[in-house]
Design a protein around this motif. Structure first.
Motif, PDB file in Angstrom:
ATOM      1  N   CYS A  39       0.865  -1.171   0.000  1.00 42.09           N
ATOM      2  CA  CYS A  39       0.000   0.000   0.000  1.00 42.09           C
ATOM      3  C   CYS A  39       0.904   1.224   0.000  1.00 42.09           C
ATOM      4  O   CYS A  39       2.121   1.105   0.156  1.00 42.09           O
ATOM      5  CB  CYS A  39      -0.925   0.006   1.214  1.00 42.09           C
ATOM      6  N   THR A  40       0.324   2.383  -0.182  1.00 41.66           N
ATOM      7  CA  THR A  40       1.122   3.601  -0.155  1.00 41.66           C
ATOM      8  C   THR A  40       1.619   3.849   1.266  1.00 41.66           C
ATOM      9  O   THR A  40       1.026   3.365   2.247  1.00 41.66           O
ATOM     10  CB  THR A  40       0.298   4.812  -0.614  1.00 41.66           C
ATOM     11  N   LEU A  41       2.689   4.610   1.363  1.00 45.83           N
ATOM     12  CA  LEU A  41       3.199   4.976   2.686  1.00 45.83           C
ATOM     13  C   LEU A  41       2.166   5.821   3.421  1.00 45.83           C
ATOM     14  O   LEU A  41       2.016   5.707   4.640  1.00 45.83           O
ATOM     15  CB  LEU A  41       4.516   5.754   2.531  1.00 45.83           C
ATOM     16  N   ALA A  42       1.425   6.625   2.690  1.00 51.51           N
ATOM     17  CA  ALA A  42       0.393   7.465   3.305  1.00 51.51           C
ATOM     18  C   ALA A  42      -0.673   6.608   3.984  1.00 51.51           C
ATOM     19  O   ALA A  42      -1.072   6.872   5.124  1.00 51.51           O
ATOM     20  CB  ALA A  42      -0.245   8.365   2.255  1.00 51.51           C
ATOM     21  N   ASP A  43      -1.144   5.561   3.296  1.00 53.11           N
ATOM     22  CA  ASP A  43      -2.147   4.674   3.887  1.00 53.11           C
ATOM     23  C   ASP A  43      -1.579   3.909   5.079  1.00 53.11           C
ATOM     24  O   ASP A  43      -2.253   3.712   6.090  1.00 53.11           O
ATOM     25  CB  ASP A  43      -2.658   3.680   2.843  1.00 53.11           C
ATOM     26  N   ARG A  44      -0.341   3.490   4.943  1.00 56.59           N
ATOM     27  CA  ARG A  44       0.302   2.739   6.027  1.00 56.59           C
ATOM     28  C   ARG A  44       0.382   3.583   7.299  1.00 56.59           C
ATOM     29  O   ARG A  44       0.081   3.101   8.395  1.00 56.59           O
ATOM     30  CB  ARG A  44       1.696   2.319   5.577  1.00 56.59           C
ATOM     31  N   LEU A  45       0.753   4.828   7.159  1.00 55.89           N
ATOM     32  CA  LEU A  45       0.894   5.684   8.324  1.00 55.89           C
ATOM     33  C   LEU A  45      -0.462   6.165   8.846  1.00 55.89           C
ATOM     34  O   LEU A  45      -0.616   6.405  10.047  1.00 55.89           O
ATOM     35  CB  LEU A  45       1.808   6.861   7.997  1.00 55.89           C
ATOM     36  N   LYS A  46      -1.439   6.253   7.971  1.00 55.65           N
ATOM     37  CA  LYS A  46      -2.798   6.584   8.406  1.00 55.65           C
ATOM     38  C   LYS A  46      -3.327   5.468   9.314  1.00 55.65           C
ATOM     39  O   LYS A  46      -3.949   5.737  10.349  1.00 55.65           O
ATOM     40  CB  LYS A  46      -3.708   6.759   7.191  1.00 55.65           C
ATOM     41  N   LEU A  47      -3.063   4.238   8.935  1.00 56.88           N
ATOM     42  CA  LEU A  47      -3.492   3.109   9.752  1.00 56.88           C
ATOM     43  C   LEU A  47      -2.722   3.056  11.068  1.00 56.88           C
ATOM     44  O   LEU A  47      -3.275   2.726  12.118  1.00 56.88           O
ATOM     45  CB  LEU A  47      -3.304   1.805   8.971  1.00 56.88           C
ATOM     46  N   SER A  48      -1.448   3.407  11.015  1.00 58.81           N
ATOM     47  CA  SER A  48      -0.651   3.453  12.236  1.00 58.81           C
ATOM     48  C   SER A  48      -1.222   4.465  13.221  1.00 58.81           C
ATOM     49  O   SER A  48      -1.231   4.239  14.435  1.00 58.81           O
ATOM     50  CB  SER A  48       0.801   3.809  11.900  1.00 58.81           C
ATOM     51  N   ASN A  49      -1.742   5.575  12.701  1.00 60.73           N
ATOM     52  CA  ASN A  49      -2.312   6.605  13.563  1.00 60.73           C
ATOM     53  C   ASN A  49      -3.586   6.143  14.260  1.00 60.73           C
ATOM     54  O   ASN A  49      -3.947   6.654  15.321  1.00 60.73           O
ATOM     55  CB  ASN A  49      -2.583   7.885  12.775  1.00 60.73           C
ATOM     56  N   LEU A  50      -4.272   5.166  13.675  1.00 64.98           N
ATOM     57  CA  LEU A  50      -5.429   4.590  14.355  1.00 64.98           C
ATOM     58  C   LEU A  50      -4.979   3.903  15.644  1.00 64.98           C
ATOM     59  O   LEU A  50      -5.666   3.951  16.666  1.00 64.98           O
ATOM     60  CB  LEU A  50      -6.144   3.585  13.449  1.00 64.98           C
ATOM     61  N   VAL A  51      -3.815   3.266  15.591  1.00 68.77           N
ATOM     62  CA  VAL A  51      -3.270   2.618  16.785  1.00 68.77           C
ATOM     63  C   VAL A  51      -2.794   3.680  17.777  1.00 68.77           C
ATOM     64  O   VAL A  51      -2.925   3.521  18.993  1.00 68.77           O
ATOM     65  CB  VAL A  51      -2.130   1.645  16.414  1.00 68.77           C
ATOM     66  N   CYS A  52      -2.266   4.799  17.262  1.00 65.86           N
ATOM     67  CA  CYS A  52      -1.846   5.900  18.136  1.00 65.86           C
ATOM     68  C   CYS A  52      -3.009   6.424  18.967  1.00 65.86           C
ATOM     69  O   CYS A  52      -2.817   6.919  20.080  1.00 65.86           O
ATOM     70  CB  CYS A  52      -1.267   7.053  17.316  1.00 65.86           C
TER      71      CYS A  52
END
Length: 376
Positions: free
Chosen positions: A56-69
């Protein structure tokens, strides 16, 4: 992708948030959480399909990471996703056989990966690390024998695989190599470390006493490890910057909720101008940092990578940590006595702020690296 976002959000809300405080007090989260995250596909974000991930794009990957944040724990984020700094060197430079031996199990949550770089004698000064690996023959098969010590290793106690920076040659950067080391290797011992924050993320000192691994566990070529490590740092710093934005939002939201519901001197806390201004300043800093972060990610996804971008990653990491410092401090101030009580996200994040300013490269190092990249 939207369906996946919703499933991850549900997982965080139902399986993580209700337990965060208990896990923090216990000093660990269940190992089963890795398997649950692996089954969901959360651990495989951005990784090749042939090893069990999905790209996936890095943008999507980090967006999902922020859900965990949004759960409000850097310790959880660091521990659950330690493979995001442990696996890339292997996937980018390891042999196909070595990749298949390790990566699929890690992305399924069946094994835990950790990165072991820092030593007691130095952190960011990778070129002068001292842990040594000597090549020798064992029953006619080339092996490395490792001696030395690593410290401050995230997931160091639990890790089934360690991506270890070692010295295989001459002093300086040209003598650095990377080896994959099983966590159960004979001669490897580990000692848990107690920290100011990130309580639920295990952090360890790791000792290598004549630890032997096959030469096939070498990642890339001998003497080429320094570049592999530096390449890995860019991703780590981006992840830290993104996490800082996410945790800053948690602080803002908790402080805003408190200010809207707490009454002092006959009116809401929010209706006192000094408090409203604090909240406005928090939002201003978050939005500015978020804009820079989004622009940087967009450039990477477009392949616009150069020395200026690397410099910006370093400075963005500093900007993000300073934003988090400000927001955590102001949120505690707004919550008052409650901000000093264990159990709130603000109190937990306040304890964790300083490690964000140090991990992945301290602020002073980030500025020096940026200046070098910009050739000022």
């Amino acid at each position: 992708m939207e369906d996946f976002f919703r499933s991850v959000e549900r997982f965080v809300n139902e399986q993580i948030k209700p337990h965060i405080n208990d896990w923090d007090e216990a000093g660990e989260f269940p190992r089963e959480l890795y398997r649950q995250a692996g089954e969901l596909g959360l651990l495989g974000l951005g990784y090749p399909e042939e090893v069990g991930g999905f790209e996936c794009t890095l943008a999507d990957r980090l967006k999902l990471s922020n859900l965990v944040c949004s759960a409000g724990s850097g310790g959880l984020l660091a521990g659950l996703f330690s493979h995001n700094i442990g696996l890339p060197p292997l996937l980018n430079h390891g042999s196909e056989a070595l990749v298949q031996l390790i990566a699929p199990a890690v992305l399924k949550g069946e094994a835990i990966s950790a990165l072991a770089i820092t030593e007691p004698s130095g952190g960011s000064d990778v070129a002068n690390l001292k842990t040594k690996a000597d090549l020798f023959q064992k029953d006619g098969v080339p092996h490395y024998r490792i001696n030395g010590e690593k410290v401050f290793i995230t997931s160091g106690v639990r890790a089934d695989w360690l991506t270890v920076a070692v010295r295989t040659g001459e002093p300086g950067a040209r003598g650095i190599s990377v080896l994959m080391v099983p966590g159960n290797a004979k001669g490897l011992t580990r000692s848990p470390l107690k920290k100011t924050g990130w309580w639920m993320s295990d952090t360890a000192s790791i000792y290598f006493d004549n630890v032997e691994v096959p030469a096939t566990y070498l990642v890339g070529k001998e003497g080429k490890g320094f570049r592999i490590i530096m390449e890995n740092f860019n991703t780590e710093r981006l992840m830290l910057a993104g996490a800082c934005v996410g945790f800053s939002r948690v602080c803002l939201n908790e402080a805003l909720d408190w200010a809207q519901n707490r009454h002092t001197f006959g009116k809401r806390l929010m209706d006192h101008q000094v408090i409203a201004h604090k909240l406005a300043d928090m939002r201003m800093k978050i939005r500015a940092t978020e804009a820079w972060f989004d622009e940087t990610i967009a450039r990477i996804d477009k392949g616009d990578i150069n020395e200026e971008l690397v410099a910006d990653i370093c400075l963005l990491k500093n900007q993000a940590t300073q934003t988090l410092q400000h927001c955590a401090n102001e949120a505690v101030q707004i919550l008052g006595g409650m901000g000093f009580m264990r159990g709130s996200s603000t109190e937990r994040i306040y304890r964790e702020v300083k490690v964000m300013c140090i991990g992945g490269g301290a602020e002073e190092i980030m500025k020096e690296l940026a200046i070098r990249q910009l050739a000022w």
